[in-house]
Design a protein around this motif. Structure first.
Motif, PDB file in Angstrom:
ATOM      1  N   ARG A  69       0.740  -1.271  -0.008  1.00  0.00           N
ATOM      2  CA  ARG A  69      -0.208   0.054  -0.252  1.00  0.00           C
ATOM      3  C   ARG A  69       0.880   1.139   0.131  1.00  0.00           C
ATOM      4  N   VAL A  70       2.246   1.172   0.467  1.00  0.00           N
ATOM      5  CA  VAL A  70       2.835   2.094   0.652  1.00  0.00           C
ATOM      6  C   VAL A  70       4.230   2.146  -0.985  1.00  0.00           C
ATOM      7  N   ARG A  71       4.309   3.193  -1.414  1.00  0.00           N
ATOM      8  CA  ARG A  71       5.076   3.042  -2.919  1.00  0.00           C
ATOM      9  C   ARG A  71       5.910   4.304  -1.944  1.00  0.00           C
ATOM     10  N   ILE A  72       7.140   4.174  -2.229  1.00  0.00           N
ATOM     11  CA  ILE A  72       8.732   5.149  -1.580  1.00  0.00           C
ATOM     12  C   ILE A  72       9.030   4.950  -3.056  1.00  0.00           C
ATOM     13  N   VAL A  73       9.305   6.425  -3.136  1.00  0.00           N
ATOM     14  CA  VAL A  73       9.907   7.016  -4.395  1.00  0.00           C
ATOM     15  C   VAL A  73      11.086   7.348  -4.408  1.00  0.00           C
ATOM     16  N   ALA A  74      12.540   7.564  -4.253  1.00  0.00           N
ATOM     17  CA  ALA A  74      13.556   8.158  -4.107  1.00  0.00           C
ATOM     18  C   ALA A  74      13.858   9.083  -5.431  1.00  0.00           C
ATOM     19  N   THR A  75      13.238  10.240  -4.893  1.00  0.00           N
ATOM     20  CA  THR A  75      13.155  11.464  -6.742  1.00  0.00           C
ATOM     21  C   THR A  75      14.368  11.267  -7.608  1.00  0.00           C
ATOM     22  N   ARG A  76      15.498  11.506  -6.745  1.00  0.00           N
ATOM     23  CA  ARG A  76      17.182  11.694  -6.879  1.00  0.00           C
ATOM     24  C   ARG A  76      17.468  10.271  -8.280  1.00  0.00           C
ATOM     25  N   GLN A  77      16.685   9.162  -7.315  1.00  0.00           N
ATOM     26  CA  GLN A  77      17.552   8.000  -8.832  1.00  0.00           C
ATOM     27  C   GLN A  77      16.023   7.756  -9.750  1.00  0.00           C
ATOM     28  N   GLN A  78      14.881   8.176  -9.986  1.00  0.00           N
ATOM     29  CA  GLN A  78      13.312   7.503 -10.374  1.00  0.00           C
ATOM     30  C   GLN A  78      12.609   9.412 -10.655  1.00  0.00           C
ATOM     31  N   GLY A  79      12.872  10.387 -10.205  1.00  0.00           N
ATOM     32  CA  GLY A  79      12.479  10.749 -10.619  1.00  0.00           C
ATOM     33  C   GLY A  79      10.883  11.602  -9.652  1.00  0.00           C
ATOM     34  N   ARG A  80      10.228  12.453 -10.138  1.00  0.00           N
ATOM     35  CA  ARG A  80       9.115  12.288  -9.259  1.00  0.00           C
ATOM     36  C   ARG A  80       7.643  11.329  -9.885  1.00  0.00           C
ATOM     37  N   PRO A  81       7.085  11.167  -9.575  1.00  0.00           N
ATOM     38  CA  PRO A  81       5.965  10.450  -9.680  1.00  0.00           C
ATOM     39  C   PRO A  81       4.972  10.770 -11.049  1.00  0.00           C
ATOM     40  N   ASP A  82       4.480  10.973 -11.933  1.00  0.00           N
ATOM     41  CA  ASP A  82       3.246  11.339 -12.992  1.00  0.00           C
ATOM     42  C   ASP A  82       1.950  11.853 -11.778  1.00  0.00           C
ATOM     43  N   PHE A  83       1.824  12.514 -11.238  1.00  0.00           N
ATOM     44  CA  PHE A  83       0.636  13.391 -10.943  1.00  0.00           C
ATOM     45  C   PHE A  83      -1.089  13.089 -11.273  1.00  0.00           C
ATOM     46  N   GLU A  84      -0.221  13.587 -12.481  1.00  0.00           N
ATOM     47  CA  GLU A  84      -1.585  13.377 -13.678  1.00  0.00           C
ATOM     48  C   GLU A  84      -1.874  11.373 -13.800  1.00  0.00           C
ATOM     49  N   ALA A  85      -1.361  10.830 -13.776  1.00  0.00           N
ATOM     50  CA  ALA A  85      -1.356   9.527 -14.185  1.00  0.00           C
ATOM     51  C   ALA A  85      -2.163   8.830 -12.800  1.00  0.00           C
ATOM     52  N   LEU A  86      -1.927   9.721 -11.459  1.00  0.00           N
ATOM     53  CA  LEU A  86      -2.206   8.905 -10.437  1.00  0.00           C
ATOM     54  C   LEU A  86      -3.862   9.307  -9.861  1.00  0.00           C
ATOM     55  N   ALA A  87      -3.814  11.192 -11.153  1.00  0.00           N
ATOM     56  CA  ALA A  87      -5.031  11.405 -10.512  1.00  0.00           C
ATOM     57  C   ALA A  87      -6.518  10.842 -11.916  1.00  0.00           C
ATOM     58  N   SER A  88      -5.589  10.595 -12.784  1.00  0.00           N
ATOM     59  CA  SER A  88      -6.525   9.993 -13.638  1.00  0.00           C
ATOM     60  C   SER A  88      -7.207   8.249 -13.686  1.00  0.00           C
ATOM     61  N   ALA A  89      -5.808   7.849 -12.140  1.00  0.00           N
ATOM     62  CA  ALA A  89      -6.862   6.658 -11.567  1.00  0.00           C
ATOM     63  C   ALA A  89      -7.517   6.462 -10.505  1.00  0.00           C
ATOM     64  N   LEU A  90      -7.655   8.205  -9.801  1.00  0.00           N
ATOM     65  CA  LEU A  90      -8.665   8.093  -8.772  1.00  0.00           C
ATOM     66  C   LEU A  90      -9.833   7.547  -9.197  1.00  0.00           C
ATOM     67  N   SER A  91     -10.062   6.399  -8.382  1.00  0.00           N
ATOM     68  CA  SER A  91     -11.463   5.620  -7.929  1.00  0.00           C
ATOM     69  C   SER A  91     -12.586   6.974  -7.518  1.00  0.00           C
ATOM     70  N   PRO A  92     -14.312   6.964  -8.154  1.00  0.00           N
ATOM     71  CA  PRO A  92     -15.022   8.032  -7.471  1.00  0.00           C
ATOM     72  C   PRO A  92     -15.215   8.286  -6.403  1.00  0.00           C
ATOM     73  N   GLY A  93     -15.109   9.022  -6.007  1.00  0.00           N
ATOM     74  CA  GLY A  93     -14.908   9.674  -3.682  1.00  0.00           C
ATOM     75  C   GLY A  93     -14.130   9.540  -3.578  1.00  0.00           C
ATOM     76  N   ALA A  94     -12.661   8.860  -4.003  1.00  0.00           N
ATOM     77  CA  ALA A  94     -11.503   8.517  -3.720  1.00  0.00           C
ATOM     78  C   ALA A  94     -11.269  10.395  -3.310  1.00  0.00           C
ATOM     79  N   VAL A  95     -10.174  10.789  -2.239  1.00  0.00           N
ATOM     80  CA  VAL A  95     -10.338  11.981  -2.088  1.00  0.00           C
ATOM     81  C   VAL A  95      -7.973  11.998  -1.511  1.00  0.00           C
TER      82      VAL A  95
END
Length: 302
Positions: free
Chosen positions: A156-182
């Motif tokens: 349930r936890v995704r650890i992202v080390a941005t120096r190696q991996q870069g910042r995750p795609d927030f737009e992709a996370l937003a598009s994957a949100l289920s209805p009602g999720a906050v």
């Protein structure tokens, strides 16, 4: 204020220590995820820290403090001089970032911004509400509680080390949100700006440790009428309401002086405040450190 004793100091990441503060005279005041406390330090500074322990534990509070290389004296004192056994006064918990009921949560944390998010994730998991965490940091070594999160919450936890991996795609996370999720987010300004650009405003709740850059009209002088005493305090254009009240003999509690902690809240009985805080003052309230007046006079409950 509540009396506590430093029960335990532990290094939990590069430049981050965790403090466990045990109640000196009995149980401590209750709190809910998202709450923070004012810590009165022995060097006469007051600093605000999010509670990151277990709300069910009434015997102690846990906070985490990153050593800011540009410290104004708070984090430097804690890292260099604070020791186990030291008595510290702490405020009652305040919560301007409450976890509201929802059918599903996505939590976003950046660095020390994990502190208010950690008890939120714990509360969601305990209630069997679907929840996941995306936790960003420059490196895993710089991210407090990473091991605790992995062992407690697994995939349930995704650890992202941005120096190696870069910042995750927030737009992709937003598009994957289920209805009602906050979404609840806490972290550095650039991360929160990216989140605000990706997630619908009605579904994103964010807490900042520093105020967002904003512009206001030039300061104008106004009067503050202190209703209980009947005295009127002049607030010049180059002085805050907080300082004007303090200089006139009406000391108001204060902490951040940036409009993000809420410790200087005062009740407004009449007049129109100009809210310049970052946390959203309740109706009939204002934060005296940054907010001013749109009307020539404010009547405050002092």
């Amino acid at each position: 204020m509540q009396q506590t004793v430093v029960d335990h100091i532990e290094r939990v990441a590069e430049d981050v220590v965790s403090l466990v503060l045990r109640g000196a005279t009995g149980p401590l005041a209750p709190w809910e995820p998202g709450a923070h406390i004012d810590l009165a330090l022995p060097n006469w500074l007051t600093r605000q820290y999010s509670l990151c322990g277990d709300p069910a534990d009434r015997e102690s509070y846990r906070v985490a403090v990153r050593h800011d290389r540009l410290s104004r004296g708070g984090s430097e004192y804690i890292h260099r001089f604070l020791r186990q056994g030291r008595a510290l006064d702490v405020s009652l918990p305040r919560n301007h970032f409450p976890l509201l009921p929802a059918p599903e949560y996505l939590f976003l944390a950046g660095g020390i911004g994990i502190t208010p998010i950690l008890p939120m994730l714990r509360a969601a998991a305990a209630s069997d509400v679907p929840a996941s965490l995306v936790y960003l940091g420059q490196s895993v070594e710089s991210m407090p509680f990473a091991d605790e999160l992995r062992s407690s919450y697994g995939d349930r936890v995704r650890i992202v080390a941005t120096r190696q991996q870069g910042r995750p795609d927030f737009e992709a996370l937003a598009s994957a949100l289920s209805p009602g999720a906050v979404v609840y987010a806490c972290g550095p300004g650039p991360m929160l700006a990216a989140a605000e650009g990706a997630f619908p405003s009605g579904r994103l709740y964010a807490e900042r440790f520093r105020p967002a850059p904003r512009s206001f009209a030039p300061n104008t002088a106004f009067e503050a009428v202190c209703a209980r005493s009947g005295r009127t305090v002049q607030v010049p254009d180059d002085e805050s309401l907080l300082d004007a009240l303090t200089h006139a003999g009406f000391p108001v509690a204060s902490g951040c002086r940036e409009g993000v902690c809420g410790s200087c809240e005062v009740a407004v009985l009449n007049g129109e405040p100009e809210h310049r805080d970052d946390i959203g003052a309740p109706v009939g309230r204002m934060y005296a450190c940054v907010s001013r007046a749109l009307s020539p006079r404010l009547v405050v409950d002092l």
